[in-house]
Scaffold this motif. Sequence first.
Motif, mmCIF file in Angstrom:
data_model
loop_
_atom_site.group_PDB
_atom_site.id
_atom_site.type_symbol
_atom_site.label_atom_id
_atom_site.label_comp_id
_atom_site.label_asym_id
_atom_site.label_seq_id
_atom_site.Cartn_x
_atom_site.Cartn_y
_atom_site.Cartn_z
ATOM 1 N N GLU A 169 1.023 -1.226 0.299
ATOM 2 C CA GLU A 169 0.013 -0.064 0.069
ATOM 3 C C GLU A 169 0.583 1.100 -0.151
ATOM 4 O O GLU A 169 0.384 2.404 -0.681
ATOM 5 N N THR A 171 3.345 1.775 -1.359
ATOM 6 C CA THR A 171 4.404 1.735 -2.634
ATOM 7 C C THR A 171 2.638 2.376 -3.460
ATOM 8 O O THR A 171 3.319 3.470 -4.742
ATOM 9 N N HIS A 172 1.531 2.419 -3.562
ATOM 10 C CA HIS A 172 0.936 2.401 -4.075
ATOM 11 C C HIS A 172 0.895 3.910 -3.664
ATOM 12 O O HIS A 172 0.011 4.952 -5.082
ATOM 13 N N ALA A 173 0.628 4.595 -2.439
ATOM 14 C CA ALA A 173 -0.184 5.597 -2.021
ATOM 15 C C ALA A 173 1.064 6.740 -2.390
ATOM 16 O O ALA A 173 2.413 6.861 -2.284
#
Lengths: 173, 769
Positions: A169, A171-173
């Motif tokens: 998450e 790295t996603h955010a």
Amino acid sequence: MATGSGAAAAAADAEEKESGSRMITLTSNEGKAFVVTEASARQSATIRSMVDDGGCVDKGFPLPNVDSKTLARVIQYCDEHGNKEAHTVDERAALAKFDKDFIAELDADKAFLYDVTMAANYLHIQGLFALTTQCIADTIKGKTPEEIRTAFGIEYDLTAQDEEEIKEEDTHA
Amino acid sequence: MEDLPDDLLLGVLRRLPPISLAASRVVCSAWRAAVDANRLLRADLLPLSVAGIAVNPLSLGSRFLCRPNAASTIADDLDDICNTSRGIFNRFDFRVSDHCNGLFLVDDDVQHVVNPVTRLWAPLPGYPPPHPCYPHKLFPPTICLVYDPGPAPQTQGPLPRCRRAKGNFRIDMCLLLFQARITEKRHMCPVRRTNPDHTLPFATNARPPPLPTFSSLVSSPRSDRRRRPPKLSIPPLRRGHQPPPRIQFQHLLLLLRRRPGDPRCAVVSPSLSRPSRLDVRCGGACFAPEDRWVGGGMGIGASDELLGTFVPIAVYWLYSGLYLALDGVERLDVYRLHPREEEAAKNVVSRGTVVRGVLVQQAFQVAVSLTLFAVIGDESGIEQKQPSALVILLQFAIAMFVMDTWQYFMHRYMHINKFLYKHIHSKHHTLVVPYSFGALYNHPLEGLILDTIGGALSFLVSGMTPRTSIFFFSFATIKTVDDHCGLWLPGNILHALFNNNSAYHDIHHQLYGNKYNFSQPFFVMWDKILGTYMPYSIEHRKGGGFESRPVKLNIAEQTKTDYMQHSGVGTIGEGQRSIQHFEALLKRRQEWISLSNGTYRVIQSEPSMSLRYSFDHLMVWFLSESHGQMKWVLKHRSRIASLLPRRTTYEEQSGESWILHGANYQGDFHADADDVSWMFNLEWQMDSYDDDDDHHENKRHAKYVTFLGFHPFDEEVVFPGETFRRGFAYNLNNSEIQDLGNLCPKFYDRTYHQALIQTSFVYTPCWLD
């Protein structure tokens, strides 16, 4: 009467004009009885619904989840908010000041703060619950997860799978 | 605390801002479960939801159309902020002039950026120094809030490259207002950081915390890097099939737009080619080089004074020569205001006499001007410096005004005074069918009084340099010749620009119009003011050609025109950009471009017979990008006016609908919010009123459809509005319509029911704490 007997008495005088004015007895888990005005007790949605249902007003309300110390503090809040008017700006300001002092005092003793919060939750006293949870929330605000754990004495128990998820998450955010 | 009951933990977590929630979510498994199970990371507080629509009704402060409970976060807070911050906001006047991701640009004496959710506001830092030709007082810059969604400044230069784009949207200044990164503890609340004991006021009557200065809102990327606290993680929102929010870097650019056509303006252009993971994309902007108008020399070895005398004469003959040549072309006969034969029949003098008369007139004029220049001329021999373009423009305007005024009154007096008319001015009116080189066919005395003295006056009053006067007199000459040309040529720019044109002046040359339309050569204002205005209509004459006929002015027509001119204000808002430049105005068309979610959409309204603000057909274009080519694709087309429900059904729905809130309602607006009965009453009145009318004319109730904005995150949804009655949400895919609520402010009674929403912004709250 634990606290504010003078204020409660004065309020009781005022209340006598209304037909439904009564005194209500609350009993803590230690068996100690607290007598409060109905207006004060009606701050609690739990008690209010029982009173409105016409139930055991005379017998008093046993509160097996609340100890005496907590109940005294809760009643202090209820007296202030139940018996005082809040129509003018001054009155509201006085109440706000009371809330501020009240919560500042509670904030010093975290364990007691949680007790009061739980009592407020159990008795469904909306204003008090908002006050205390906001106070707790404020201590969380601005902290890292590690700091939160320290502040609340929580043990880190996230699984490896959770951590994997968090990483993803992140790295996603 | 570990064994806190779930509902207590929930009670606490509910009070946390997203950033702290994200932190709490990785504290322990119980907390994590609590956050996830209850979906506490509230999507509606991230900039992904529409909390309402801010509408600016004509001549009223902003109103907010939103859910009843959302009012507390928008209108209430704005009201609070505006009232408690300082006394500058006049409650009634305060208007939201732009919106971008939860921030409002609030317009008043001073402009502020306000976030109603965080209750923070900051004044704008003021404008950049103006261009010498365009002082702020005369050309106040338009300020817009937009995003620069480009990569973070750490990875790229501060401002993206600029590309020239077509269109009138120009920007000449941008400021990095602030940048927000959701994954970082940020600089939005410097007050709270420096004062850790400070808690958010939760009692409703508590004052908001002291407000940060603008400089604390503006973050410099470098200094920010040092102070950046440890990175927290924010989980993606799992809401059905929707992708997680990727609003990571948000650079807010403050764009100051000057009037269109300012040579210094830079352009914002879509930078669609840049690969971007961001939800919001628009483009970058930068400064255009400072190119100034440089006055060049004439390159002819003659003084400006001489040129000012002779150039207009040359221009006169050249321009009328041009018309003479056109006169010979038979194909152009269809554009003549009078048939060819009429000239010989109605005009009393021959062309030769006219040419001689004009030459005498001009010789006289030259003599006078040379004398004038000799008297007032500068003998030092130093050329007067040309002032800036703006000053020149001003001088032109003044000169035009002076000349118009002088000529109107002298001209009118010559008509009223029988002696003057009989002996002097009637000479000019021997040309009933005017032709180009007859423009200056006057009695020499009239030439002296009207043209020479008028010219000298305008020259002296405006204070223009002799060089400017060359252009001015030439222009005036061209205008005069043009007014007498007797042709109605399509594409003649002078006809388009000036109401006072050949058809207008032709009326004056006719017998019936002799006492009307005295104004010359530029504007018609004096005729209008003093009641000698006789408007013309161009009609097709039997046997080809045109005819200029007087018309009786329809008042409704006039208001409509005025209104159209008045309403042609372009606005730029987040999620919508309405470009209403001159061209669009003429075509009665409106266009909006959405800057959200990477797509560019244009809505065009086909011309409708009703108000300009209204449209019948909704057309939505998307800018599609494939193989490096950008193309507009028509995505939707429907007759929206007929799709919107009849008003009679509104009453049933108004219970659930949004309510119009005014941050600046006079008196207690809470009463308005809670008591919706006035709404019902209003609806009821409207209905009964309309029903009566329906019997008379059904057509009149064609709905005035207006456009409130695009849904910023759902490309299927747009918000049409029935002007000043109801707002709707409309799904482009399945044509589903949802009634949002009443749009009519309390103070607009039904006599205003064609009233206007000047601008509207779809509000997307953003809570970055």
